[in-house]
Write an enzyme that holds these catalytic residues in place. Sequence first.
Site, PDB file in Angstrom:
ATOM      1  N   SER A  34       0.907  -1.427  -0.210  1.00  0.00           N
ATOM      2  CA  SER A  34       0.049  -0.040  -0.149  1.00  0.00           C
ATOM      3  C   SER A  34       0.443   1.064   0.003  1.00  0.00           C
ATOM      4  O   SER A  34       2.390   1.371   0.619  1.00  0.00           O
ATOM      5  CB  SER A  34      -0.792   0.203   1.522  1.00  0.00           C
ATOM      6  OG  SER A  34       0.441   0.047   2.425  1.00  0.00           O
ATOM      7  N   GLU A  36       1.237   5.356   0.266  1.00  0.00           N
ATOM      8  CA  GLU A  36       1.082   6.690   1.583  1.00  0.00           C
ATOM      9  C   GLU A  36       1.271   8.165   0.421  1.00  0.00           C
ATOM     10  O   GLU A  36       2.118   8.497  -0.004  1.00  0.00           O
ATOM     11  CB  GLU A  36       1.292   7.645   2.662  1.00  0.00           C
ATOM     12  CG  GLU A  36       1.074   8.267   3.244  1.00  0.00           C
ATOM     13  CD  GLU A  36       1.809   9.017   4.654  1.00  0.00           C
ATOM     14  OE1 GLU A  36       0.889   7.796   5.511  1.00  0.00           O
ATOM     15  OE2 GLU A  36       2.600   9.759   4.870  1.00  0.00           O
ATOM     16  N   ASP A 128      -1.405  15.984  14.712  1.00  0.00           N
ATOM     17  CA  ASP A 128      -0.542  16.751  15.111  1.00  0.00           C
ATOM     18  C   ASP A 128      -1.127  18.098  15.806  1.00  0.00           C
ATOM     19  O   ASP A 128      -1.795  18.454  14.937  1.00  0.00           O
ATOM     20  CB  ASP A 128       0.447  16.861  14.905  1.00  0.00           C
ATOM     21  CG  ASP A 128       1.333  15.246  14.751  1.00  0.00           C
ATOM     22  OD1 ASP A 128       1.653  15.062  15.977  1.00  0.00           O
ATOM     23  OD2 ASP A 128       1.578  14.823  13.870  1.00  0.00           O
ATOM     24  N   PHE A 236      12.946  14.779  10.170  1.00  0.00           N
ATOM     25  CA  PHE A 236      11.957  14.560  10.644  1.00  0.00           C
ATOM     26  C   PHE A 236      11.822  13.515  11.473  1.00  0.00           C
ATOM     27  O   PHE A 236      10.686  13.243  12.491  1.00  0.00           O
ATOM     28  CB  PHE A 236      11.112  14.185   9.253  1.00  0.00           C
ATOM     29  CG  PHE A 236       9.625  13.343   9.829  1.00  0.00           C
ATOM     30  CD1 PHE A 236       8.469  13.695   9.604  1.00  0.00           C
ATOM     31  CD2 PHE A 236      10.323  11.584   9.184  1.00  0.00           C
ATOM     32  CE1 PHE A 236       8.201  12.770   9.816  1.00  0.00           C
ATOM     33  CE2 PHE A 236       9.140  10.836   9.565  1.00  0.00           C
ATOM     34  CZ  PHE A 236       7.487  10.928   9.394  1.00  0.00           C
ATOM     35  N   HIS A 286       4.111  -0.967   3.506  1.00  0.00           N
ATOM     36  CA  HIS A 286       2.889   0.025   3.448  1.00  0.00           C
ATOM     37  C   HIS A 286       4.479   1.594   3.299  1.00  0.00           C
ATOM     38  O   HIS A 286       5.752   1.208   3.541  1.00  0.00           O
ATOM     39  CB  HIS A 286       2.270   0.766   4.558  1.00  0.00           C
ATOM     40  CG  HIS A 286       1.623   1.912   4.717  1.00  0.00           C
ATOM     41  ND1 HIS A 286       0.552   2.191   3.294  1.00  0.00           N
ATOM     42  CD2 HIS A 286       1.736   3.084   4.870  1.00  0.00           C
ATOM     43  CE1 HIS A 286      -0.215   3.276   3.735  1.00  0.00           C
ATOM     44  NE2 HIS A 286       0.952   4.295   4.531  1.00  0.00           N
TER      45      HIS A 286
END
Length: 313
Positions: A34, A36, A128, A236, A286
Amino acid sequence: MTHSPHRDTLARWAARARVAPLPAPEAESVPAISFEFFPPKTPALEAQLWACVDRLATLQPSFVSVTYGAGGSTQERTHATVVRMVQETALTPAAHLTCVGATRKEVDAVARRYWEAGVKHIVALRGDPPAGQSYAPHPGGYDYASDLVAGLKRVADFEITVAAYPETHPQARSPEQDLDNLKRKLDAGATRAISQVFFDNNNFLRFLDRALAAGITAPIVPGIMPVTNFTQAAKFCTACGTVVPKWMGELFAGLDDDVETRRMVAAATAAEQVRILQANGIDEFHFYTLNRPDLVYAIARILGVKPATAAAA
């Protein structure tokens, strides 16, 4: 300059323990994958997104997710992107939805809009807050992701995916408390979890052992992010609690202005990561694409995932 190797070199090589090769890809089941994506902010980025979607759609992912900005800042762009996927592609989209900045009534209304538009899969997250703010539940809103999952199940029979943190959420009081929170989300009705990005496979595999011992049986799918900009990725990862191994920084050292070599290092590193996970029995992945398809496409092929046309042939 003449190279003069030491006389004992061959003996040293022969004395090393032999490392078994990874199983050949044909010996492994083809994994489910999958992807994103994030909603575009400009026409140029929109073109980039849909080019990415078109390329990766050929790999027939089980679903694709579209992110939701801090504080719900991309709500309308997320909705528009997901609805277009329903209308114009054969993909199964999943919309991110968070608790931040909205009442339960408002969140439920967004969920109903998705359901009515044909979007039956939600990635439910606490979310967030806007930059510089600490998280606090919205008055009248869902407090945490487990509450959101339960609320979504009352709205409609969504398939729901949640987040997992192999190296512990940075705001959790302890690894045990964080694992308890994951179990609450799954017990509330989520069907799978996707992990935060990680680079140390041992951390992830130990996390699976801990989750199973805690009574979790739903799949925890590894979230994989090929890294091409190490400085950006390290920043990050620091914010989200992901450990960046020292060896990884050394691989990218001195490559700031060498884009092509960075891409090759990124592909090799991510390919090694997923193949080792595959050899350990993981058969679902993913990918955080960052709306860039090429590295993800190549890594999926290394896992044995082929485009629909190639598979048919």
